[in-house]
Design an enzyme around this catalytic site. Structure first.
Site, short mmCIF file in Angstrom:
data_model
loop_
_atom_site.label_atom_id
_atom_site.label_comp_id
_atom_site.label_asym_id
_atom_site.label_seq_id
_atom_site.Cartn_x
_atom_site.Cartn_y
_atom_site.Cartn_z
N ASP A 1 -38.04 57.66 -29.45
CA ASP A 1 -38.87 56.54 -29.91
C ASP A 1 -40.27 57.01 -30.29
O ASP A 1 -41.28 56.46 -29.85
CB ASP A 1 -38.96 55.46 -28.82
CG ASP A 1 -37.63 55.15 -28.17
OD1 ASP A 1 -36.63 55.06 -28.90
OD2 ASP A 1 -37.59 55.00 -26.93
N ASN B 1 -27.62 41.36 -28.46
CA ASN B 1 -28.60 41.95 -27.54
C ASN B 1 -30.04 41.73 -27.97
O ASN B 1 -30.90 41.45 -27.15
CB ASN B 1 -28.32 43.45 -27.40
CG ASN B 1 -26.93 43.73 -26.87
OD1 ASN B 1 -25.99 43.87 -27.65
ND2 ASN B 1 -26.78 43.74 -25.56
N GLU C 1 -33.65 46.55 -33.43
CA GLU C 1 -34.78 46.93 -32.57
C GLU C 1 -35.61 48.00 -33.27
O GLU C 1 -35.32 48.41 -34.39
CB GLU C 1 -34.27 47.45 -31.22
CG GLU C 1 -33.49 48.75 -31.31
CD GLU C 1 -32.96 49.24 -29.96
OE1 GLU C 1 -32.92 48.45 -29.02
OE2 GLU C 1 -32.58 50.42 -29.88
N HIS D 1 -35.22 54.65 -34.46
CA HIS D 1 -36.48 54.27 -33.82
C HIS D 1 -37.65 55.11 -34.35
O HIS D 1 -38.22 55.94 -33.66
CB HIS D 1 -36.42 54.35 -32.30
CG HIS D 1 -37.43 53.45 -31.67
ND1 HIS D 1 -37.10 52.52 -30.72
CD2 HIS D 1 -38.75 53.31 -31.89
CE1 HIS D 1 -38.19 51.84 -30.36
NE2 HIS D 1 -39.21 52.31 -31.08
N ARG E 1 -32.78 63.28 -27.03
CA ARG E 1 -33.22 62.68 -28.28
C ARG E 1 -34.55 63.34 -28.63
O ARG E 1 -35.53 63.20 -27.91
CB ARG E 1 -33.36 61.16 -28.12
CG ARG E 1 -32.03 60.45 -27.95
CD ARG E 1 -32.19 58.94 -27.86
NE ARG E 1 -32.85 58.54 -26.63
CZ ARG E 1 -33.20 57.28 -26.35
NH1 ARG E 1 -32.98 56.32 -27.23
NH2 ARG E 1 -33.78 56.98 -25.21
#
Length: 316
Positions: free
Chosen positions: A20, A163, A200, A264, A298
């Protein structure tokens, strides 16, 4: 070729185990970086005069999770912004109980720092961003457009299956909505609904008379990918009809480059200010043992963002 260009050309990670990723280029000439750390227990900030320099910059811990209660677990996706001369960090956090580790119980929070250098000074808690519902909420980002500052975020509407959806609202101050938000998009395409029904991780960029909001969809394994909303800069960003949604993902798994689950993202500018830079996370392997949220690998990648003749961003 600069170090930054080499990094983007070879697509080696800029930073390992930082998901992120958020890169903010400030008027002081520094790039400020923050991201989710694998332990999900703190917020780090670092800075450097170049994007490549962020890799070796010393991180400073701005804030640590509370020992119990609200903001005690799963500190996710911080973003750092300078607004009216003060620094703000937006982040999501959950709470633990005897029977719950806080997963998917997140709310959005804001920290403030009045120092000129956000690696110094004190970060104070400004509290929770209150929205239309007391429900799962995360990934707040902010942008200014024609004199109004907006918040865009992901949240669970209790009446909508799935979600999280994306919402936008004007801000009264950096931690308070000035009005209820309106929904911009919900998961509806196959590529947004694998594993989880997710929209998101929004990020905003302006170019050639257009507003763009990138976002991520599906579960956080190799299916994670990015979509795009766009609107005219003359349109009302609070009107969902102003926005057009991509029918296909704009960035997805690329096995030829060993990039799995890209998403993200954030946007920044090159050192000379001429190029837009895409910052995103991805894994370098496909198979994951256990819950993908607890796989630490990640990594942060950077890539020059190109633009088509029609003025649309090219992420690949």
């Amino acid at each position: 070729m600069t170090v930054q260009q080499q990094t983007m050309a070879t697509e080696q990670p800029l930073l390992l185990q930082r998901a992120d990723p958020w890169v903010y280029k400030h008027e002081d000439g520094f790039y400020y970086f923050t991201a989710s750390v694998p332990e999900y227990d703190r917020i780090e900030v670092r800075r450097a005069s170049t994007i490549a320099g962020l890799a070796d910059a010393e991180p400073v811990t701005a804030w640590r999770k509370r020992p119990a209660g609200m903001m005690s677990a799963n500190i996710w996706a911080p973003e750092i912004h300078c607004i009216d001369g003060k620094w703000y960090i937006y982040f999501a956090a959950a709470r633990t109980t005897e029977t719950n580790d806080g997963l998917f119980d997140h709310r959005m929070f804001v920290l403030e720092n009045t120092a000129a250098n956000p690696l110094e000074g004190e970060w104070t808690e400004k509290g929770q961003i209150k929205t239309m519902w007391e429900s799962f909420a995360l990934d707040a980002t902010t942008f200014e457009h024609r004199g109004t500052r907006y918040l865009v975020w992901a949240q669970k509407d209790p009446d909508i299956q799935g979600n999280s959806n994306l919402y936008i609202a004007p801000l009264a101050n950096p931690w308070t909505l000035a009005a209820d938000g309106v929904m911009l998009t919900k998961p509806e395409y196959d590529w947004e609904t694998i594993g989880f029904l997710v929209n998101e991780g929004p990020a905003v960029i302006k170019h050639d008379g257009r507003l763009f909001i990138s976002y991520s969809g599906s579960a956080t394994n190799h299916h994670y990918c990015m979509g795009l909303l766009e609107a005219s800069e003359d349109a009302n960003p609070m009107d969902p009809a102003s926005w057009t949604k991509s029918a296909q993902p704009v960035l997805k798994m690329d096995e030829s480059r060993s990039l799995f689950g890209p998403g993200h993202n954030s946007f920044t500018k090159s050192e000379d200010g001429q190029d837009d830079i895409l910052v995103f996370h991805a894994r370098t392997y496909k198979e994951i043992v256990g819950d993908p949220l607890y796989d630490p690998n990640r990594h942060t990648f950077v890539r020059k963002l190109r633009w088509s003749a029609e003025g649309k961003p090219i992420f690949e």
